[in-house]
Design a protein around this motif. Structure first.
Motif, PDB file in Angstrom:
ATOM      1  N   HIS C 106       0.951  -1.105  -0.035  1.00  0.00           N
ATOM      2  CA  HIS C 106       0.163  -0.144   0.061  1.00  0.00           C
ATOM      3  C   HIS C 106       0.902   1.414   0.188  1.00  0.00           C
ATOM      4  O   HIS C 106       1.643   1.445   1.027  1.00  0.00           O
ATOM      5  CB  HIS C 106      -0.811  -0.046   1.151  1.00  0.00           C
ATOM      6  N   TRP C 107       0.760   1.978  -1.049  1.00  0.00           N
ATOM      7  CA  TRP C 107       1.622   3.204  -1.162  1.00  0.00           C
ATOM      8  C   TRP C 107       0.886   4.274  -1.908  1.00  0.00           C
ATOM      9  O   TRP C 107       0.234   4.137  -3.081  1.00  0.00           O
ATOM     10  CB  TRP C 107       2.839   2.739  -2.155  1.00  0.00           C
ATOM     11  N   GLY C 108       0.954   5.590  -1.014  1.00  0.00           N
ATOM     12  CA  GLY C 108       0.189   6.570  -1.728  1.00  0.00           C
ATOM     13  C   GLY C 108       0.863   7.618  -2.264  1.00  0.00           C
ATOM     14  O   GLY C 108       2.156   7.814  -1.906  1.00  0.00           O
ATOM     15  N   ASN C 113      -3.964   6.080  -3.642  1.00  0.00           N
ATOM     16  CA  ASN C 113      -2.859   4.970  -3.307  1.00  0.00           C
ATOM     17  C   ASN C 113      -2.828   4.370  -4.692  1.00  0.00           C
ATOM     18  O   ASN C 113      -3.551   4.217  -5.579  1.00  0.00           O
ATOM     19  CB  ASN C 113      -3.289   3.832  -2.496  1.00  0.00           C
TER      20      ASN C 113
END
Lengths: 114, 114, 114
Positions: C106-108, C113
């Motif tokens: 999970h990377w925003g 995201n």
């Protein structure tokens, strides 16, 4: 048992830090079961950060570490909120902010693990 | 291939750092197969840390990163020991200490990965 | 969506930082699908780092965080390259460098995201 770690390449005044504490404390409730009453925050300002080769403009690297798991939609909502907060309070543009999530299986507090 | 990273909002004198190095070096042996001979330690003192909205009292965020996995009981024992060490040496209360574990699959040393 | 975080116990001059930015920007392309155009870098110098009980000699702890996964061989190649860069530019010996990888789910960025 969440922790939000904020690294920025701009300064954070003590007053801004108080504001960030309150706002991130509210934001963490977007993750089901998490609240300010278990939240740890760390702040590092004036960091050396480069993004896309550019270290001049404001930039932020935020690490959200939570015990257990949460639905994707909660992380989505938290990214949106953290991005808004850092933009409004510190002038960091949304395109210069990474928010990285870590789901943690082993987490200790008060001498024992959850 | 373990690394223990300690962030505290109090100061760590050079003498205390030596003590912490020895004590954490002993503590890591609570994880099967790990020892001081492969341990990396990082210390950051006078950090900006808030827990439960409170940034006045001593607090610590400790990250233990190990290559591979370990049984839950080992992490339990290490949390207890790290909590004792930080309480005794730096005056951080157990209820103000988080110890977070990360099990790492890819770890490099000496130009190659384990 | 990669981020390379470099902590060293030696100094990094602004000139060296520019060199490191370029070289790490090239190195990240060893991970399939990653490039300098999405790379965030953080640098912390004069850190308090001990390895094998020794905090005198140069040492480095490098954390490579990537969105998604990559083959082992890519991590191998990146470890070799980062180790070379830190040796050449900062005088850190290969046996005093850890490179730790984290594959992130999970990377925003930019308020949402990936």
């Amino acid at each position: 048992m969440p922790c939000i770690q904020t690294k920025v390449n701009v300064g954070i005044s003590p007053e801004k830090e108080e504001t960030l504490k309150k706002e991130l404390g509210n934001a963490i409730a977007l993750i089901p079961g998490k609240s300010d009453s278990w939240l740890m925050l760390t702040f590092e300002d004036n960091c050396r950060i480069a993004f896309q080769g550019n270290s001049q403009e404001p930039a932020a690297f935020v690490e959200v570490k939570i015990f257990g798991k949460a639905p994707d939609s909660a992380y989505e909502a938290l990214t949106a909120e953290i991005t808004k907060i850092l933009g409004r309070e510190l002038g960091v543009g949304a395109k210069r902010i990474y928010v990285k999530y870590e789901e943690v299986q082993h987490w200790g507090w008060n001498g024992g693990n959850f």
